[in-house]
Design a protein around this motif. Structure first.
Motif, mmCIF file in Angstrom:
data_model
loop_
_atom_site.group_PDB
_atom_site.id
_atom_site.type_symbol
_atom_site.label_atom_id
_atom_site.label_comp_id
_atom_site.label_asym_id
_atom_site.label_seq_id
_atom_site.Cartn_x
_atom_site.Cartn_y
_atom_site.Cartn_z
ATOM 1 N N ALA A 247 1.245 -6.544 -4.033
ATOM 2 C CA ALA A 247 2.532 -6.808 -3.376
ATOM 3 C C ALA A 247 3.596 -5.782 -3.774
ATOM 4 O O ALA A 247 4.517 -5.508 -3.001
ATOM 5 C CB ALA A 247 2.996 -8.215 -3.719
ATOM 6 N N LEU A 251 4.260 0.676 0.146
ATOM 7 C CA LEU A 251 3.524 0.269 1.349
ATOM 8 C C LEU A 251 3.210 1.462 2.271
ATOM 9 O O LEU A 251 2.110 1.561 2.823
ATOM 10 C CB LEU A 251 4.336 -0.790 2.097
ATOM 11 C CG LEU A 251 3.604 -1.508 3.221
ATOM 12 C CD1 LEU A 251 3.989 -2.977 3.242
ATOM 13 C CD2 LEU A 251 3.895 -0.882 4.576
ATOM 14 N N ILE A 282 2.817 -9.005 1.389
ATOM 15 C CA ILE A 282 3.058 -7.808 2.219
ATOM 16 C C ILE A 282 1.977 -7.625 3.295
ATOM 17 O O ILE A 282 1.947 -6.605 3.986
ATOM 18 C CB ILE A 282 3.169 -6.503 1.370
ATOM 19 C CG1 ILE A 282 1.882 -6.262 0.559
ATOM 20 C CG2 ILE A 282 4.386 -6.516 0.484
ATOM 21 C CD1 ILE A 282 1.758 -4.817 0.092
ATOM 22 N N ARG A 285 3.217 -6.906 7.032
ATOM 23 C CA ARG A 285 3.878 -5.589 7.161
ATOM 24 C C ARG A 285 2.851 -4.463 7.012
ATOM 25 O O ARG A 285 2.890 -3.471 7.720
ATOM 26 C CB ARG A 285 4.976 -5.440 6.106
ATOM 27 C CG ARG A 285 6.277 -6.172 6.512
ATOM 28 C CD ARG A 285 7.412 -5.794 5.584
ATOM 29 N NE ARG A 285 7.160 -6.221 4.221
ATOM 30 C CZ ARG A 285 7.378 -5.474 3.139
ATOM 31 N NH1 ARG A 285 7.854 -4.251 3.261
ATOM 32 N NH2 ARG A 285 7.130 -5.940 1.946
#
Ligand code: NAD
Length: 496
Positions: A247, A251, A282, A285
């Motif tokens: 997490a 990203l 996450i 996303r």
């Protein structure tokens, strides 16, 4: 009566056209070439490291000069992109440079004085002696790197080599034979033998050591056959590499690395990312961003560097496996974020595909796909990700993405595989000074590092002379007094 030469066709996967034919070496021819190689090896092993290095340095320069020709040959018979082929050439050049620099050091004799009580202080020498004839059997996905490059340390160690490339990609191997011949390699030291299973079996029968790269099933067959002659093997086999995205990961980097590491070479990389576990926080996303990146990729025939990112599927049966895995996932409730189908038209292409909402009931998460697919699974936490990553018969490589370096390394230590990259994937292949090899059914032994060349040698231990007594205490005849004395000595030494 002369036997007729059997020819096998070579196909261009990106167009479906037959581009060449090459002669198949039958078992008798392999045995003959092996005998010739053994004769040539005698003088080759007598050369100094410096002399052998000179030949392989000349080959490195040849490859640098002929990089375009090599790239075109690789692209044509594999259907890969120019950039994927260029990467192969870059790794091959690095391989030449690395083994030129390190071989002598890795194979230097080791000398020491032993601490063993019975021979205390005696001089010991451990030396590396080349096996003689090494058989390198390779796959089709990297005809230069995963076939020819394994020959380089074998040759540097003083062996002769029989290279049996995949029947799908023989042309690159033939070009490497031309490269070595033009670089001063003595005739017979390096020989390419083309053909399929039977040629491979004949190589296993003829050589003193087998370096095999390919599927786990074939690796098992090679190992069984090599057992008949007690021939040692090194096996670099299949994989199902897991990526864990925590997490707290960056990203954007994780999504870009996932796309590249799963789709370069159309996913036909033993160490490509084959499944991704993303922490719940996450997951949505990450999947959305990965889908965007993959949707933007260009696919097609190599049209010059930088023209397309994803190429063709090299081997016809592979596209059936890819299609079966994707269909199975969709049937069981997965979602194709992008891609999901075989492309129509000339050539053999499968769309770059992101599969979301997958789980371990689906073959795309448990079997090697070896194609341009990225299945992404939601996990509650890191513990679940590690448990699932390890729930596999394979153990080649893994990767973990987190902004906490120490946590990344701690996760790496819990992953059951031969190498783990933190905030990266694939690139550890370039670390020539560290071992690269699989755990579990992904292989035995490793390439790269000291072990990557020592495996091509037998070790010989020479125990130097001790004091020239007329009779040592352990010599015949045995006597109760001496036996008691020795037993007491051993008891005092080890019984404390
Ligand atoms: P494959 O096992 O079908 O064939 C590999 C080679 O073995 C070919 O040259 C083939 O002709 C030969 N062969 C087939 N049967 C044989 C036999 N009975 N005896 C001796 N030789 C035989 O593999 P492939 O389809 O060419 O390659 C893809 C596989 O290779 C994938 O599973 C991939 O993961 C693996 N691979 C592993 C690594 C690694 O470093 N671990 C690298 C590249 C590819």
């Amino acid at each position: 009566m002369a036997t007729e030469t059997q020819l096998m066709p070579v196909e261009a996967p990106a167009t479906g056209r037959t581009i060449d034919e090459v002669a198949v070496a039958g078992a008798a021819e392999v045995a003959e070439l092996a005998a010739r190689a053994r004769t040539a090896q005698v003088a080759w092993r007598e050369r100094s490291f410096r002399e052998r290095t000179a030949v392989l340095d000349a080959a490195r320069r040849w490859l640098a000069r002929n990089a375009d020709r090599m790239r075109e040959t690789i692209c044509r018979e594999t259907g890969k992109t120019d950039d994927d082929a260029q990467l192969e050439i870059a790794v091959a050049l690095q391989s030449f440079a690395f083994w030129s620099k390190r071989s002598e050091r890795y194979l230097a004799e080791e000398r020491f004085r032993t601490w063993a009580p019975m021979v205390l202080g005696r001089k010991v020498t451990v030396r590396y002696d080349p096996y003689g004839l090494v058989g390198v059997i390779g796959p089709w996905n990297y005809p230069l790197v995963n076939a020819f490059c394994d020959c380089v340390p074998a040759l540097m160690a003083g062996n002769a080599v029989l290279l049996k490339p995949s029947e799908v990609t023989p042309l690159t191997a033939l070009l490497t034979a031309e490269m070595l011949a033009e670089s001063g390699m003595p005739e017979g030291v390096f020989t390419v033998v083309n053909g399929g299973r039977e040629t491979g079996e004949a190589v296993v029968d003829a050589v003193d050591y087998v370096m095999f790269t390919g599927s786990t099933a074939t690796g098992q067959a090679v190992m069984r056959r090599a057992a008949d002659t007690v021939t040692p093997v090194s096996l670099e086999l299949g994989g199902k590499d897991a990526m864990i995205v925590c997490a707290d990961a960056n990203l954007e980097r994780a999504a870009n690395a996932a796309a590249f590491s799963a789709l370069c070479n159309s996913g036909q990389v033993c160490i490509s990312v084959e499944r991704i576990y993303v922490e719940d926080a996450i997951y949505d996303r990450f999947v959305a961003r990965l889908g965007e990146i993959v949707q933007g990729l260009r696919q097609g025939e190599a049209g010059g560097p930088g023209s397309v990112e994803v190429g063709a599927i090299t081997h016809p049966p592979q596209i059936e496996i890819i299609e079966r895995h994707v269909r199975d996932a969709l049937d069981k409730g997965a979602r194709a974020v992008t891609g999901g189908a075989r492309r129509s038209g000339p050539g053999r292409f499968f769309e770059p595909t992101v599969l979301a909402d997958v789980d371990h009931s689906m073959s795309c998460m448990t079997e090697e796909t070896f194609g341009p697919t990225i299945p992404v699974m939601r996990v509650a936490d890191v513990d679940e990700a590690i448990r699932l990553a390890n729930d596999s018969p394979y153990g080649l490589q893994g990767s973990v993405f987190t902004s906490d370096a120490a946590k990344g390394e701690a996760i790496a230590r819990r992953m059951e595989c031969g190498a783990v990259c933190v905030n990266d994937a694939l690139v550890n292949y370039m670390v020539f000074d560290a071992p690269m090899g699989g755990w579990k059914t992904s292989g035995i032994g490793s390439r790269h590092g000291a072990g990557g060349i020592r495996k091509y040698c037998r070790t010989q231990t020479i125990l130097g002379t001790g004091p020239q007594l007329k009779r040592d205490v352990h010599h015949f005849p045995y006597s109760p007094r001496v036996s008691k004395l020795l037993a007491g000595f051993v008891g005092r030494l080890y019984g404390r």
